[in-house]
Design a protein around this motif. Structure first.
Motif, mmCIF file in Angstrom:
data_model
loop_
_atom_site.group_PDB
_atom_site.id
_atom_site.type_symbol
_atom_site.label_atom_id
_atom_site.label_comp_id
_atom_site.label_asym_id
_atom_site.label_seq_id
_atom_site.Cartn_x
_atom_site.Cartn_y
_atom_site.Cartn_z
ATOM 1 N N GLY A 66 33.376 -22.311 1.618
ATOM 2 C CA GLY A 66 33.434 -21.739 0.279
ATOM 3 C C GLY A 66 33.086 -20.266 0.271
ATOM 4 N N LEU A 67 33.536 -19.599 -0.764
ATOM 5 C CA LEU A 67 33.358 -18.154 -0.849
ATOM 6 C C LEU A 67 31.900 -17.756 -1.071
ATOM 7 C CD1 LEU A 67 34.820 -15.465 -0.816
ATOM 8 C CD2 LEU A 67 35.336 -15.745 -3.242
ATOM 9 N N ARG A 68 31.165 -18.547 -1.848
ATOM 10 C CA ARG A 68 29.771 -18.208 -2.126
ATOM 11 C C ARG A 68 28.937 -18.154 -0.857
ATOM 12 N NH1 ARG A 68 27.900 -21.756 -7.417
ATOM 13 N NH2 ARG A 68 29.383 -20.867 -8.914
ATOM 14 N N ALA A 69 29.229 -19.078 0.062
ATOM 15 C CA ALA A 69 28.434 -19.161 1.287
ATOM 16 C C ALA A 69 28.941 -18.250 2.401
ATOM 17 C CB ALA A 69 28.407 -20.608 1.787
ATOM 18 N N LEU A 70 30.031 -17.541 2.140
ATOM 19 C CA LEU A 70 30.639 -16.728 3.198
ATOM 20 C C LEU A 70 29.700 -15.620 3.669
ATOM 21 C CD1 LEU A 70 33.282 -16.064 4.801
ATOM 22 C CD2 LEU A 70 33.775 -14.406 2.991
ATOM 23 N N LYS A 86 32.050 -6.377 2.994
ATOM 24 C CA LYS A 86 32.414 -7.790 2.846
ATOM 25 C C LYS A 86 33.457 -7.949 1.750
ATOM 26 C CE LYS A 86 30.527 -12.231 1.350
ATOM 27 N NZ LYS A 86 29.308 -12.969 0.950
ATOM 28 N N GLU A 87 33.310 -7.191 0.657
ATOM 29 C CA GLU A 87 34.239 -7.291 -0.460
ATOM 30 C C GLU A 87 35.656 -6.913 -0.040
ATOM 31 O OE1 GLU A 87 30.243 -7.346 -1.775
ATOM 32 O OE2 GLU A 87 31.267 -5.814 -0.576
ATOM 33 N N ALA A 88 35.777 -5.864 0.760
ATOM 34 C CA ALA A 88 37.093 -5.447 1.246
ATOM 35 C C ALA A 88 37.680 -6.505 2.181
ATOM 36 C CB ALA A 88 36.988 -4.111 1.970
ATOM 37 N N LEU A 89 36.834 -7.088 3.017
ATOM 38 C CA LEU A 89 37.279 -8.148 3.923
ATOM 39 C C LEU A 89 37.828 -9.336 3.132
ATOM 40 C CD1 LEU A 89 37.447 -9.646 6.660
ATOM 41 C CD2 LEU A 89 35.034 -10.269 6.344
ATOM 42 N N VAL A 90 37.113 -9.748 2.096
ATOM 43 C CA VAL A 90 37.525 -10.897 1.293
ATOM 44 C C VAL A 90 38.853 -10.621 0.593
ATOM 45 C CG1 VAL A 90 36.966 -12.263 -0.757
ATOM 46 C CG2 VAL A 90 35.216 -11.855 0.983
ATOM 47 N N ALA A 91 38.980 -9.448 -0.022
ATOM 48 C CA ALA A 91 40.217 -9.113 -0.731
ATOM 49 C C ALA A 91 41.410 -9.104 0.219
ATOM 50 C CB ALA A 91 40.071 -7.759 -1.421
ATOM 51 N N GLU A 92 41.227 -8.529 1.402
ATOM 52 C CA GLU A 92 42.338 -8.477 2.364
ATOM 53 C C GLU A 92 42.638 -9.853 2.951
ATOM 54 O OE1 GLU A 92 43.052 -5.283 5.041
ATOM 55 O OE2 GLU A 92 41.458 -4.046 4.155
ATOM 56 N N ALA A 93 41.605 -10.696 3.078
ATOM 57 C CA ALA A 93 41.825 -12.048 3.599
ATOM 58 C C ALA A 93 42.676 -12.864 2.630
ATOM 59 C CB ALA A 93 40.492 -12.746 3.844
ATOM 60 N N PHE A 94 42.412 -12.740 1.342
ATOM 61 C CA PHE A 94 43.222 -13.460 0.365
ATOM 62 C C PHE A 94 44.644 -12.912 0.310
ATOM 63 C CE2 PHE A 94 39.103 -14.785 -1.579
ATOM 64 C CZ PHE A 94 39.298 -16.144 -1.395
ATOM 65 N N ILE A 106 41.248 -21.633 -5.780
ATOM 66 C CA ILE A 106 40.393 -21.944 -6.931
ATOM 67 C C ILE A 106 39.075 -21.196 -6.815
ATOM 68 C CG2 ILE A 106 39.145 -23.801 -8.099
ATOM 69 C CD1 ILE A 106 41.463 -25.665 -7.273
ATOM 70 N N ASP A 107 38.536 -21.164 -5.618
ATOM 71 C CA ASP A 107 37.310 -20.416 -5.346
ATOM 72 C C ASP A 107 37.518 -18.931 -5.646
ATOM 73 O OD1 ASP A 107 34.696 -20.290 -4.572
ATOM 74 O OD2 ASP A 107 35.047 -20.679 -2.455
ATOM 75 N N ALA A 108 38.645 -18.414 -5.233
ATOM 76 C CA ALA A 108 38.914 -16.983 -5.384
ATOM 77 C C ALA A 108 39.163 -16.595 -6.833
ATOM 78 C CB ALA A 108 40.123 -16.608 -4.534
ATOM 79 N N ALA A 113 35.880 -16.048 -8.424
ATOM 80 C CA ALA A 113 35.280 -14.775 -7.996
ATOM 81 C C ALA A 113 36.012 -13.591 -8.619
ATOM 82 C CB ALA A 113 35.304 -14.673 -6.480
ATOM 83 N N GLY A 114 37.316 -13.730 -8.826
ATOM 84 C CA GLY A 114 38.107 -12.646 -9.382
ATOM 85 C C GLY A 114 37.734 -12.278 -10.805
ATOM 86 N N LEU A 115 37.056 -13.189 -11.512
ATOM 87 C CA LEU A 115 36.598 -12.868 -12.858
ATOM 88 C C LEU A 115 35.614 -11.707 -12.843
ATOM 89 C CD1 LEU A 115 35.971 -16.484 -14.242
ATOM 90 C CD2 LEU A 115 37.837 -14.939 -14.864
#
Length: 215
Positions: free
Chosen positions: A25-29, A52-60, A125-127, A130-132
């Protein structure tokens, strides 16, 4: 051993990030967990992505574009039979429906569903949640959503031009938005509240929805 190029290393990190999000899950990443999957240091991951934020955005974005690339193959009738990331049912459906634009539209829509897609809906769904609170993620999702719509719109336009169906209310762009909203809602129900959805008739529900939209 030759050192891997920055592009190859970045792709490996993105793939590992998606796998980690699916698993925990994204929270525990944690960046350290992504690094551990590849036997790297967390500092090397940050070197390539800065935060980390840039990594997550690019991963999605990476995961989303893999799905979109496969959808474009289905839309073109060129989906590879032996693709390890593809659901084999999609290839069978494409072969059965041939070059019909409406048939290819149903192939793409069927693969988008949790029962057809190779990518776990858990990460999306997780993302979305977070996108909110993350403008970068919202921008990523908006771009991916527009690409999905463009695939559906093109197939609808071709089906209408070929006399396979009627023009939908409000035009094909509005119809594509409604179709994706319907599919996303079903996906959330399947993943979060499966008792409310009869997955055995999921394809029938979607076919009926498309038939009502396109006449």
């Amino acid at each position: 051993m030759a050192r891997k190029s920055a592009a190859v290393r970045r792709e490996e990190i993105l793939a590992a990030t998606v796998e980690e999000i699916e698993a925990t899950g994204l929270r525990a990443l944690r960046v350290s967990d992504v690094a551990a999957r590849l036997g790297l240091s967390a500092s090397l991951v940050i070197y390539h992505f800065e935060t980390k934020e840039a990594l997550v955005a690019e991963a999605f974005d990476y995961a989303g574009r893999q799905d979109i690339d496969h959808a474009r193959q289905l839309a073109a009738g060129t989906e590879a039979q032996g693709d390890g990331d593809a659901d084999p049912r999609a290839g069978v459906a494409s072969a059965r429906r041939g070059s019909s634009a409406l048939g290819q539209l149903r192939d793409v829509v069927g693969w988008y569903l949790p029962s057809g897609s190779s990518r776990s809906w858990k990460i999306w769904i997780d993302a979305w949640s977070a996108g909110l609170f993350d403008a970068g993620l919202r921008s990523t999702f908006a771009a991916l959503d527009q690409e999905w719509k463009s695939i559906l719109v093109r197939l609808m336009d071709e089906a209408i031009a070929g006399g396979e169906c009627s023009a939908p209310t409000g035009g094909t762009e509005a119809c594509a938005t409604r179709v994706l909203a319907f599919l996303d809602g079903l996906a959330i129900q399947v993943m979060v509240n499966p008792a409310a959805v009869d997955t055995a008739v999921l394809t029938t529900w979607v076919d009926d929805f498309l038939s009502r939209e396109l006449g």
